[in-house]
Design a protein around this motif. Structure first.
Motif, PDB file in Angstrom:
ATOM      1  N   SER A 111       0.897  -1.272   0.030  1.00 39.32           N
ATOM      2  CA  SER A 111      -0.132  -0.004   0.161  1.00 39.32           C
ATOM      3  C   SER A 111       0.762   1.038   0.132  1.00 39.32           C
ATOM      4  CB  SER A 111      -0.927   0.090   1.162  1.00 39.32           C
ATOM      5  OG  SER A 111      -1.853  -1.222   1.304  1.00 39.32           O
ATOM      6  N   ALA A 112       1.848   1.250   0.785  1.00 38.24           N
ATOM      7  CA  ALA A 112       2.975   2.591   0.866  1.00 38.24           C
ATOM      8  C   ALA A 112       3.590   2.489  -0.486  1.00 38.24           C
ATOM      9  CB  ALA A 112       3.877   2.165   2.111  1.00 38.24           C
ATOM     10  N   LEU A 113       3.889   1.536  -1.164  1.00 36.46           N
ATOM     11  CA  LEU A 113       4.691   1.603  -2.294  1.00 36.46           C
ATOM     12  C   LEU A 113       3.735   2.192  -3.339  1.00 36.46           C
ATOM     13  CD1 LEU A 113       6.785  -1.596  -2.832  1.00 36.46           C
ATOM     14  CD2 LEU A 113       7.505   0.827  -2.800  1.00 36.46           C
ATOM     15  N   ARG A 114       2.281   1.810  -3.365  1.00 39.71           N
ATOM     16  CA  ARG A 114       1.496   2.611  -4.468  1.00 39.71           C
ATOM     17  C   ARG A 114       1.197   3.994  -4.145  1.00 39.71           C
ATOM     18  NH1 ARG A 114      -2.935   0.583  -2.212  1.00 39.71           N
ATOM     19  NH2 ARG A 114      -3.669   2.204  -1.622  1.00 39.71           N
ATOM     20  N   GLU A 115       1.088   4.374  -2.976  1.00 45.42           N
ATOM     21  CA  GLU A 115       1.056   5.888  -2.678  1.00 45.42           C
ATOM     22  C   GLU A 115       2.289   6.493  -3.116  1.00 45.42           C
ATOM     23  OE1 GLU A 115      -0.006   6.204   1.345  1.00 45.42           O
ATOM     24  OE2 GLU A 115      -1.884   5.095   1.114  1.00 45.42           O
ATOM     25  N   SER A 116       3.257   6.111  -2.695  1.00 42.45           N
ATOM     26  CA  SER A 116       4.579   6.632  -3.042  1.00 42.45           C
ATOM     27  C   SER A 116       4.897   6.952  -4.463  1.00 42.45           C
ATOM     28  CB  SER A 116       5.873   5.935  -2.334  1.00 42.45           C
ATOM     29  OG  SER A 116       7.137   6.204  -2.894  1.00 42.45           O
ATOM     30  N   VAL A 117       4.754   5.735  -5.208  1.00 39.14           N
ATOM     31  CA  VAL A 117       4.819   5.978  -6.931  1.00 39.14           C
ATOM     32  C   VAL A 117       4.023   6.605  -7.265  1.00 39.14           C
ATOM     33  CG1 VAL A 117       4.720   4.607  -8.769  1.00 39.14           C
ATOM     34  CG2 VAL A 117       5.900   3.487  -7.043  1.00 39.14           C
ATOM     35  N   GLY A 118       2.782   7.063  -6.855  1.00 37.96           N
ATOM     36  CA  GLY A 118       1.912   8.023  -7.500  1.00 37.96           C
ATOM     37  C   GLY A 118       2.187   9.121  -7.300  1.00 37.96           C
ATOM     38  N   LYS A 119       2.619   9.434  -5.780  1.00 35.97           N
ATOM     39  CA  LYS A 119       3.060  10.696  -5.382  1.00 35.97           C
ATOM     40  C   LYS A 119       4.415  11.412  -6.261  1.00 35.97           C
ATOM     41  CE  LYS A 119       4.438  13.289  -1.440  1.00 35.97           C
ATOM     42  NZ  LYS A 119       4.761  13.068   0.063  1.00 35.97           N
ATOM     43  N   VAL A 120       5.244  10.434  -6.095  1.00 33.79           N
ATOM     44  CA  VAL A 120       6.874  10.862  -6.740  1.00 33.79           C
ATOM     45  C   VAL A 120       6.746  11.092  -8.264  1.00 33.79           C
ATOM     46  CG1 VAL A 120       9.207  10.063  -6.983  1.00 33.79           C
ATOM     47  CG2 VAL A 120       7.896   9.717  -4.920  1.00 33.79           C
ATOM     48  N   MET A 121       6.024   9.919  -9.108  1.00 37.15           N
ATOM     49  CA  MET A 121       6.006  10.126 -10.407  1.00 37.15           C
ATOM     50  C   MET A 121       5.130  11.338 -10.734  1.00 37.15           C
ATOM     51  SD  MET A 121       8.037   7.959 -11.129  1.00 37.15           S
ATOM     52  CE  MET A 121       7.907   7.871 -12.978  1.00 37.15           C
ATOM     53  N   GLU A 122       4.083  11.557 -10.450  1.00 37.47           N
ATOM     54  CA  GLU A 122       3.220  12.729 -10.557  1.00 37.47           C
ATOM     55  C   GLU A 122       4.007  13.978 -10.284  1.00 37.47           C
ATOM     56  OE1 GLU A 122       0.328  12.996 -12.128  1.00 37.47           O
ATOM     57  OE2 GLU A 122       0.141  10.927 -12.535  1.00 37.47           O
ATOM     58  N   GLN A 123       4.758  14.124  -9.184  1.00 34.44           N
ATOM     59  CA  GLN A 123       5.568  15.307  -8.965  1.00 34.44           C
ATOM     60  C   GLN A 123       6.737  15.534 -10.038  1.00 34.44           C
ATOM     61  OE1 GLN A 123       6.846  14.705  -5.207  1.00 34.44           O
ATOM     62  NE2 GLN A 123       5.329  15.491  -3.912  1.00 34.44           N
ATOM     63  N   ASN A 124       6.829  14.579 -10.688  1.00 30.24           N
ATOM     64  CA  ASN A 124       8.181  14.663 -11.757  1.00 30.24           C
ATOM     65  C   ASN A 124       7.293  14.647 -13.030  1.00 30.24           C
ATOM     66  OD1 ASN A 124      10.954  14.349 -10.369  1.00 30.24           O
ATOM     67  ND2 ASN A 124       9.769  13.369  -9.165  1.00 30.24           N
ATOM     68  N   LYS A 125       6.188  14.370 -13.205  1.00 34.06           N
ATOM     69  CA  LYS A 125       5.278  14.487 -14.547  1.00 34.06           C
ATOM     70  C   LYS A 125       5.919  13.431 -15.378  1.00 34.06           C
ATOM     71  CE  LYS A 125       5.030  19.548 -14.494  1.00 34.06           C
ATOM     72  NZ  LYS A 125       5.398  20.893 -15.296  1.00 34.06           N
ATOM     73  N   GLY A 126       5.774  12.085 -14.607  1.00 37.60           N
ATOM     74  CA  GLY A 126       5.972  10.989 -15.189  1.00 37.60           C
ATOM     75  C   GLY A 126       7.596  10.869 -16.002  1.00 37.60           C
ATOM     76  N   THR A 127       8.451  11.640 -15.588  1.00 42.35           N
ATOM     77  CA  THR A 127       9.699  11.415 -16.374  1.00 42.35           C
ATOM     78  C   THR A 127      10.474  10.381 -15.697  1.00 42.35           C
ATOM     79  OG1 THR A 127      10.725  13.253 -14.848  1.00 42.35           O
ATOM     80  CG2 THR A 127       9.926  14.011 -16.973  1.00 42.35           C
ATOM     81  N   LEU A 128      11.457   9.834 -16.453  1.00 48.91           N
ATOM     82  CA  LEU A 128      12.298   8.747 -15.873  1.00 48.91           C
ATOM     83  C   LEU A 128      13.003   9.034 -14.707  1.00 48.91           C
ATOM     84  CD1 LEU A 128      13.693   6.935 -19.048  1.00 48.91           C
ATOM     85  CD2 LEU A 128      11.749   6.131 -17.517  1.00 48.91           C
ATOM     86  N   LEU A 129      12.853   8.310 -13.781  1.00 44.80           N
ATOM     87  CA  LEU A 129      13.827   8.411 -12.669  1.00 44.80           C
ATOM     88  C   LEU A 129      14.386   6.993 -12.331  1.00 44.80           C
ATOM     89  CD1 LEU A 129      11.257  10.051 -10.213  1.00 44.80           C
ATOM     90  CD2 LEU A 129      13.118  11.199 -11.326  1.00 44.80           C
ATOM     91  N   PRO A 130      15.528   6.792 -13.031  1.00 46.72           N
ATOM     92  CA  PRO A 130      16.167   5.544 -13.105  1.00 46.72           C
ATOM     93  C   PRO A 130      16.429   4.881 -11.745  1.00 46.72           C
ATOM     94  CG  PRO A 130      17.298   6.908 -14.794  1.00 46.72           C
ATOM     95  CD  PRO A 130      16.451   7.792 -13.812  1.00 46.72           C
ATOM     96  N   VAL A 131      17.069   5.544 -10.865  1.00 47.87           N
ATOM     97  CA  VAL A 131      17.474   5.214  -9.442  1.00 47.87           C
ATOM     98  C   VAL A 131      16.285   4.929  -8.556  1.00 47.87           C
ATOM     99  CG1 VAL A 131      18.670   5.631  -7.323  1.00 47.87           C
ATOM    100  CG2 VAL A 131      19.553   6.421  -9.465  1.00 47.87           C
ATOM    101  N   TYR A 132      15.240   5.707  -8.630  1.00 46.84           N
ATOM    102  CA  TYR A 132      14.046   5.518  -7.889  1.00 46.84           C
ATOM    103  C   TYR A 132      13.163   4.469  -8.383  1.00 46.84           C
ATOM    104  CZ  TYR A 132       9.425   6.482  -6.167  1.00 46.84           C
ATOM    105  OH  TYR A 132       8.146   6.312  -5.625  1.00 46.84           O
ATOM    106  N   GLN A 133      12.906   4.363  -9.780  1.00 44.64           N
ATOM    107  CA  GLN A 133      12.300   3.481 -10.112  1.00 44.64           C
ATOM    108  C   GLN A 133      13.061   2.010  -9.806  1.00 44.64           C
ATOM    109  OE1 GLN A 133      11.890   5.572 -13.857  1.00 44.64           O
ATOM    110  NE2 GLN A 133       9.815   4.717 -13.938  1.00 44.64           N
TER     111      GLN A 133
END
Length: 507
Positions: A200-222
């Motif tokens: 559940s935490a991962l789902r929330e984290s991914v949605g928050k982080v990726m939306e903040q970065n407008k879906g751009t690639l974040l290789p280390v995070y991803q």
């Protein structure tokens, strides 16, 4: 002078002895604090050591904090509820006992913040100690919540550490590769309640982080997120859910197998809807059909991701087709373009991709169905034959000059394979390598009822083929050179040799 001599005697092992002394001293501090509230201020010494620059001192301080606050949680000596400001509370009319609880709760929060920072420490030993301590706090806080919550409504599991994203957020750093630390965290993912709330935490984290970065690639995070997600081993039935960190009945109800599957599905779908680094597609698609699809409530929801993965090209397209094949055969997905996409992957470059053997293994599997239409079988046969030769058909008197087969046609239904012939296989019957020629000769014999096993051939490379030929055992039988063995070639033949050399010298 005596103290000075004592220090000189221990100077050879100063660092080790200082660390041992510090550890013993911290243990004594913890004992005093737990023994009486009058020593509560000694906690600052422990927190100071927790921020030391020396690795051993930090690890010792983490152990001390872990023992101290775990005991206070069990004793219920930390303030429960909305924590008031420290200055206001300590100067108010609260009882001495309540003031001590508020004071220690603030120190506990400070300790947790430092430990979370240590998850990004340079030394792995510090990271590991901090992680294990935080998870012990999570267990204690889950058993003895520090907030007034109704379990029937919230089913809360140390939200301040796990669900809201404290540990997960630090494990999924945007700048630091935490693969090793995540592998250590895998031990805790075996606990059913931890696994559920991490998803559940991962789902929330991914949605928050990726939306903040407008879906751009974040290789280390991803990569960190993928490593953590792929470390999750899902149970398959309700009876397997028996290992809980927090032993509460309401907790067990909240992490049922149905809720597990929903959380798992939402986690993966939320992650896969964003663009991924190209190297991650391969890692993900390799585990998709075994580790992801079987645990999803609605596997067909993966169709968008698999279609997008196919468009990447190369080996990724092949692996994506494998996932589509599973959806078609096991989950009744209707995907009419499947064989057309497979047909278009049959290009010369396929012989040079990393997953070449896997490609042909899967292609063999996909084409093993007895319900394929004749034109499709002919198209794939002709395409594979052309790839085996990679030469134009030579002109002959008894055959037409033009081959009607259209190699560049993307639609197997329009490639006119049924109008052509397998002249390529006939050509291979004269191949220089006997194994190739022998295999090509099989077309002259009726097809066997039982399909040939080609699994060993799929892994074979040209180099291995030549090495195998060179290592074939030599025929040890003597080869006859004459009917009678020569015994006097050198013995007694000196005059003949002398005469020969004389003739050479005269010339």
């Amino acid at each position: 002078m005596a103290p000075s001599k004592k220090r000189n005697v221990n100077s050879r092992n100063t660092s080790e002895n200082v660390s041992k002394a510090a550890k013993l001293d911290l243990e004594g501090v913890v004992d005093r604090i737990l023994e009486s509230r009058k020593h509560a201020n000694d906690i600052f010494d422990v927190l100071e050591s927790l921020q030391s620059e020396k690795e051993r001192d930090v690890v010792s301080a983490v152990d001390a904090c872990c023992r101290l606050f775990s005991t206070l949680l069990e004793r219920k000596e930390l303030f429960v509820g909305k924590l008031p400001a420290e200055d206001e509370a300590l100067s108010g009319e609260s009882s001495a006992e309540d003031k001590c609880r508020i004071f220690m709760r603030h120190r506990y929060n400070a300790c947790v913040e430092i430990l979370l920072e240590h998850l990004n420490h340079e030394q792995f030993a510090v990271k590991e100690s901090a992680l294990c301590c935080l998870m012990k706090f999570a267990a204690g806080q889950g058993q003895h919540p520090l907030e007034d919550l109704e379990w029937s409504q919230h089913h809360s599991f140390p939200r301040g550490i796990i669900l809201v994203g404290a540990v997960v957020e630090n494990l999924t750093s945007k700048t630091t590769d935490n693969t090793l630390l995540i592998s250590r965290f895998q031990e805790f993912l075996e606990m059913d309640d931890v696994r559920y709330y991490v998803m559940s935490a991962l789902r929330e984290s991914v949605g928050k982080v990726m939306e903040q970065n407008k879906g751009t690639l974040l290789p280390v995070y991803q990569n960190n997120v993928f490593t953590l997600m792929s470390s999750i081993s899902m149970p398959s039935q309700q009876s397997e859910l028996s290992n809980f960190m927090v032993k509460l009945e309401a907790m067990a109800r909240s992490v049922s197998i149905q809720n597990h599957k929903r959380a798992f599905e939402k986690m993966w779908l939320g992650f896969l809807k964003y663009k991924l680094p190209s190297n991650m597609y391969k890692k993900l698609l390799v585990i998709l059909h075994d580790s992801i699809l079987p645990h999803m409530s609605k596997p067909a929801l993966m169709i968008d991701f698999l279609t997008a993965a196919y468009e990447v090209g190369g080996a990724i397209s092949l692996l994506a087709l494998n996932g589509l094949f599973v959806l078609i055969h096991q989950h009744n997905l209707d995907y009419p373009d499947f064989y057309k996409k497979l047909y278009n992957l049959l290009e010369p470059t396929v012989f040079h991709v990393k997953y070449r053997a896997r490609f042909f293994h899967l292609a063999n599997l996909f084409l093993s169905s007895s319900h394929l239409p004749l034109y499709l079988v002919a198209a794939f046969t002709k395409r594979l034959a052309r790839l085996a030769v990679l030469l134009h058909k030579p002109s002959t008197e008894d055959e037409p000059v033009e081959d009607p087969y259209l190699m560049d046609e993307e639609d197997p239904a329009q490639c006119r394979a049924l109008e052509s012939s397998l002249w390529e296989i006939k050509t291979l019957q004269k191949h220089y390598h006997p194994d190739v020629a022998k295999a090509a000769m099989m077309i002259n014999t009726p097809l066997s009822e039982q399909e040939e096993d080609i699994s060993e051939l799929l892994e074979l490379t040209t180099y291995e083929l030549m090495e195998r030929d060179l290592k074939k055992p030599q025929d040890k039988k003597s080869i006859p050179l004459e009917f009678e063995t020569a015994t006097q070639l050198l013995k007694g033949g000196g005059d003949v040799l002398a005469h020969h050399f004389c003739l050479v010298s005269d010339e």
